[in-house]
Enzyme design. Structure first.
Site, PDB file in Angstrom:
ATOM      1  N   TYR A 185     -35.769 -27.602  63.991  1.00  0.00           N
ATOM      2  CA  TYR A 185     -34.336 -27.907  63.918  1.00  0.00           C
ATOM      3  C   TYR A 185     -33.925 -28.839  65.059  1.00  0.00           C
ATOM      4  O   TYR A 185     -33.318 -29.887  64.815  1.00  0.00           O
ATOM      5  CB  TYR A 185     -33.546 -26.601  63.972  1.00  0.00           C
ATOM      6  CG  TYR A 185     -32.075 -26.777  63.716  1.00  0.00           C
ATOM      7  CD1 TYR A 185     -31.592 -27.043  62.438  1.00  0.00           C
ATOM      8  CD2 TYR A 185     -31.150 -26.678  64.754  1.00  0.00           C
ATOM      9  CE1 TYR A 185     -30.231 -27.197  62.195  1.00  0.00           C
ATOM     10  CE2 TYR A 185     -29.791 -26.829  64.520  1.00  0.00           C
ATOM     11  CZ  TYR A 185     -29.340 -27.088  63.247  1.00  0.00           C
ATOM     12  OH  TYR A 185     -27.989 -27.239  63.019  1.00  0.00           O
TER      13      TYR A 185
ATOM     14  N   ARG B 160     -26.890 -15.200  62.565  1.00  0.00           N
ATOM     15  CA  ARG B 160     -26.324 -15.602  63.846  1.00  0.00           C
ATOM     16  C   ARG B 160     -25.462 -14.491  64.425  1.00  0.00           C
ATOM     17  O   ARG B 160     -25.071 -13.553  63.738  1.00  0.00           O
ATOM     18  CB  ARG B 160     -25.548 -16.905  63.710  1.00  0.00           C
ATOM     19  CG  ARG B 160     -26.508 -18.072  63.919  1.00  0.00           C
ATOM     20  CD  ARG B 160     -25.861 -19.374  63.716  1.00  0.00           C
ATOM     21  NE  ARG B 160     -25.491 -19.544  62.328  1.00  0.00           N
ATOM     22  CZ  ARG B 160     -25.111 -20.703  61.818  1.00  0.00           C
ATOM     23  NH1 ARG B 160     -25.069 -21.764  62.580  1.00  0.00           N
ATOM     24  NH2 ARG B 160     -24.791 -20.781  60.544  1.00  0.00           N
ATOM     25  N   VAL B 161     -25.158 -14.659  65.700  1.00  0.00           N
ATOM     26  CA  VAL B 161     -24.672 -13.517  66.448  1.00  0.00           C
ATOM     27  C   VAL B 161     -23.311 -13.011  65.972  1.00  0.00           C
ATOM     28  O   VAL B 161     -23.107 -11.801  65.863  1.00  0.00           O
ATOM     29  CB  VAL B 161     -24.734 -13.809  67.959  1.00  0.00           C
ATOM     30  CG1 VAL B 161     -23.745 -14.889  68.392  1.00  0.00           C
ATOM     31  CG2 VAL B 161     -24.550 -12.565  68.766  1.00  0.00           C
ATOM     32  N   VAL B 162     -22.377 -13.915  65.685  1.00  0.00           N
ATOM     33  CA  VAL B 162     -21.031 -13.453  65.315  1.00  0.00           C
ATOM     34  C   VAL B 162     -21.089 -12.670  64.007  1.00  0.00           C
ATOM     35  O   VAL B 162     -20.560 -11.550  63.904  1.00  0.00           O
ATOM     36  CB  VAL B 162     -20.044 -14.637  65.199  1.00  0.00           C
ATOM     37  CG1 VAL B 162     -18.694 -14.154  64.666  1.00  0.00           C
ATOM     38  CG2 VAL B 162     -19.861 -15.323  66.554  1.00  0.00           C
ATOM     39  N   SER B 163     -21.752 -13.237  62.999  1.00  0.00           N
ATOM     40  CA  SER B 163     -21.807 -12.547  61.707  1.00  0.00           C
ATOM     41  C   SER B 163     -22.633 -11.269  61.823  1.00  0.00           C
ATOM     42  O   SER B 163     -22.267 -10.238  61.256  1.00  0.00           O
ATOM     43  CB  SER B 163     -22.347 -13.477  60.623  1.00  0.00           C
ATOM     44  OG  SER B 163     -23.504 -14.136  61.062  1.00  0.00           O
TER      45      SER B 163
ATOM     46  N   ASP C 124     -34.956 -19.111  73.412  1.00  0.00           N
ATOM     47  CA  ASP C 124     -33.520 -18.869  73.268  1.00  0.00           C
ATOM     48  C   ASP C 124     -32.796 -19.485  74.473  1.00  0.00           C
ATOM     49  O   ASP C 124     -33.058 -19.086  75.612  1.00  0.00           O
ATOM     50  CB  ASP C 124     -33.286 -17.347  73.235  1.00  0.00           C
ATOM     51  CG  ASP C 124     -31.950 -16.959  72.657  1.00  0.00           C
ATOM     52  OD1 ASP C 124     -31.912 -16.663  71.455  1.00  0.00           O
ATOM     53  OD2 ASP C 124     -30.949 -16.947  73.400  1.00  0.00           O
TER      54      ASP C 124
ATOM     55  N   GLY D  44     -28.378  -9.623  77.074  1.00  0.00           N
ATOM     56  CA  GLY D  44     -27.032 -10.010  76.645  1.00  0.00           C
ATOM     57  C   GLY D  44     -26.298 -10.862  77.663  1.00  0.00           C
ATOM     58  O   GLY D  44     -25.102 -11.118  77.517  1.00  0.00           O
TER      59      GLY D  44
ATOM     60  N   ASN E 176     -21.844 -23.761  68.682  1.00  0.00           N
ATOM     61  CA  ASN E 176     -21.731 -22.544  67.845  1.00  0.00           C
ATOM     62  C   ASN E 176     -20.364 -22.445  67.181  1.00  0.00           C
ATOM     63  O   ASN E 176     -19.342 -22.495  67.870  1.00  0.00           O
ATOM     64  CB  ASN E 176     -21.974 -21.303  68.699  1.00  0.00           C
ATOM     65  CG  ASN E 176     -23.395 -21.251  69.224  1.00  0.00           C
ATOM     66  OD1 ASN E 176     -23.811 -22.145  69.960  1.00  0.00           O
ATOM     67  ND2 ASN E 176     -24.149 -20.245  68.839  1.00  0.00           N
TER      68      ASN E 176
HETATM   69  N1  UDP Z   1     -28.158 -12.883  69.312  1.00  0.00           N
HETATM   70  C1  UDP Z   1     -28.057 -11.521  69.571  1.00  0.00           C
HETATM   71  N2  UDP Z   1     -28.009 -10.661  68.511  1.00  0.00           N
HETATM   72  C2  UDP Z   1     -28.046 -11.071  67.225  1.00  0.00           C
HETATM   73  C3  UDP Z   1     -28.143 -12.464  66.953  1.00  0.00           C
HETATM   74  C4  UDP Z   1     -28.198 -13.338  68.028  1.00  0.00           C
HETATM   75  O1  UDP Z   1     -28.009 -11.091  70.730  1.00  0.00           O
HETATM   76  O2  UDP Z   1     -28.000 -10.213  66.326  1.00  0.00           O
HETATM   77  C5  UDP Z   1     -28.180 -13.818  70.458  1.00  0.00           C
HETATM   78  C6  UDP Z   1     -29.288 -14.856  70.414  1.00  0.00           C
HETATM   79  O3  UDP Z   1     -30.467 -14.367  71.024  1.00  0.00           O
HETATM   80  C7  UDP Z   1     -28.654 -15.994  71.190  1.00  0.00           C
HETATM   81  C8  UDP Z   1     -27.160 -15.863  70.885  1.00  0.00           C
HETATM   82  O4  UDP Z   1     -26.974 -14.541  70.417  1.00  0.00           O
HETATM   83  O5  UDP Z   1     -28.840 -15.824  72.565  1.00  0.00           O
HETATM   84  C9  UDP Z   1     -26.686 -16.827  69.818  1.00  0.00           C
HETATM   85  O6  UDP Z   1     -27.581 -16.755  68.736  1.00  0.00           O
HETATM   86  P1  UDP Z   1     -27.316 -17.450  67.353  1.00  0.00           P
HETATM   87  O7  UDP Z   1     -28.481 -17.158  66.467  1.00  0.00           O
HETATM   88  O8  UDP Z   1     -25.963 -17.072  66.872  1.00  0.00           O
HETATM   89  O9  UDP Z   1     -27.234 -19.010  67.630  1.00  0.00           O
HETATM   90  P2  UDP Z   1     -27.980 -19.998  68.646  1.00  0.00           P
HETATM   91  O10 UDP Z   1     -26.899 -20.381  69.592  1.00  0.00           O
HETATM   92  O11 UDP Z   1     -29.101 -19.296  69.348  1.00  0.00           O
HETATM   93  O12 UDP Z   1     -28.449 -21.107  67.792  1.00  0.00           O
END
Ligand code: UDP
Length: 311
Positions: A143, A184-187, A269, A205, A172
């Site tokens: 990506y 992704r983290v929010v969803s 990450d 975290g 994001n």
């Molecule tokens: N993350 C998390 N729990 C989840 C999904 C993601 O802690 O269930 C973390 C992930 O490791 C990253 C951040 O949240 O540090 C954002 O992840 P995301 O996949 O949303 O997008 P990214 O910014 O990494 O592309």
């Protein structure tokens, strides 16, 4: 105008179409439905200004259009890593095909690039001049490097063939219509809190992200597309949160007793991510208007409806 939106049935693409049709444009939505969903564009299906084409942009296509918003590509790490070779093909061959189309019909071409071109950034916040710290052989590379070559292609078509390009780097973004299994983290946090399962925080975290509500992002797209500035321009919300803070915000809004479960941090990450949006502010007079609390509430409502109707 007649406007092509690749990835138009996806999360951001469908919100963009919701803006373009009421403005009077004809919209051609192109999607292979890999992560797009027909429900996102259902309301336009019989509308005279709307046309849907099921097509994979790794194959060429001939169309007559005035503008192209090129959004097609899985964007969640879970989805783009599922078939990484396909992710590279979408970014390389797909972008080549769409730039070829723009060149042939003299359409303005808008590339949805990403903050991932900065990799795990060594400068903070990230300005457009920063060249990034990207691992070329990691699990995110399909990506990150895919989008980097997509930018290269756009700028080479601009210099060599005078294609009229615009490039945004999206940070994001969240909002209604994210897939429940987006990853992704929010969803993830919202779906977990609504289902009463623990919120999965990767690592400790303390890594940070900046979350932009989708309507703010789309406003920035339209402003850049119709400005004279080529880009690249960062679009994102500069409010920076640790992932643990985000988990607490979701807990407070859905269920203060929701559990948090710590899981291993995925490879590569990024530690921190925050956009410098000086360019968008000064050149496009753009800045985000929806604070995280408000955007989360709107997103939670949408997930609540979908999760309820699935039960
Ligand atoms: N993350 C998390 N729990 C989840 C999904 C993601 O802690 O269930 C973390 C992930 O490791 C990253 C951040 O949240 O540090 C954002 O992840 P995301 O996949 O949303 O997008 P990214 O910014 O990494 O592309």
């Amino acid at each position: 105008m007649r406007i092509l939106v690749t990835g138009g049935a996806g999360f951001i693409g469908s919100h963009l179409i919701d803006r373009l049709i009421p403005e009077g444009h004809e919209v051609i939505c192109l999607d292979n439905f890999y992560t797009g969903d027909k429900r996102n564009i259902q309301k336009w299906m019989n509308h005279p200004q709307f046309e849907l084409i099921r097509h994979d942009i790794t194959e060429p296509i001939r169309l007559e259009v005035d503008q192209i918003y090129h959004l097609a590509c899985p964007a969640s790490p879970v989805h783009y890593q599922y078939n990484p070779v396909k992710t590279v093909k979408t970014n390389v061959m797909g972008t080549l095909n769409m730039l070829g189309l723009a060149k042939r019909v003299k359409a303005r071409f808008f590339l949805a690039s990403t903050s991932e071109v900065y990799g795990d950034p060594e400068i903070h916040p990230q300005t457009e001049e920063y060249r990034g710290n990207v691992n070329p052989i990691g699990i995110r590379s399909c990506y990150d490097e895919g989008k980097r070559i997509a930018e290269t292609l756009a700028f080479d078509y601009y210099r060599q063939n005078k294609v009229d390009i615009r490039v945004v780097r999206i940070f994001n973004t969240y909002g209604p219509r994210m897939l429940e299994n987006d990853g992704r983290v929010v969803s993830n946090f919202i779906v977990q809190a609504l289902r009463g399962t623990p919120l999965t925080v990767y690592g400790d975290g303390s890594q940070t992200r900046s979350f932009c509500y989708v309507s703010d992002l789309v406003e920035g797209f339209i402003r850049l597309m119709n400005s004279d500035y080529v880009g690249p321009v960062n679009l994102g919300n500069p409010g920076e949160y640790t992932i643990l803070e985000l988990a607490q915000a979701v807990q407070n809004l859905i269920n203060p007793d929701a559990q948090i479960k710590f899981e291993p941090l995925p490879a590569d990450d990024p530690r921190r991510r925050q956009p410098d949006i000086t360019k968008a502010r000064t050149l496009l007079n753009w800045e985000p208007t929806i604070p995280l609390q408000e955007g989360l509430k709107l997103t939670i409502e949408d997930f609540r409806d979908r999760i309820k109707s699935a039960v």
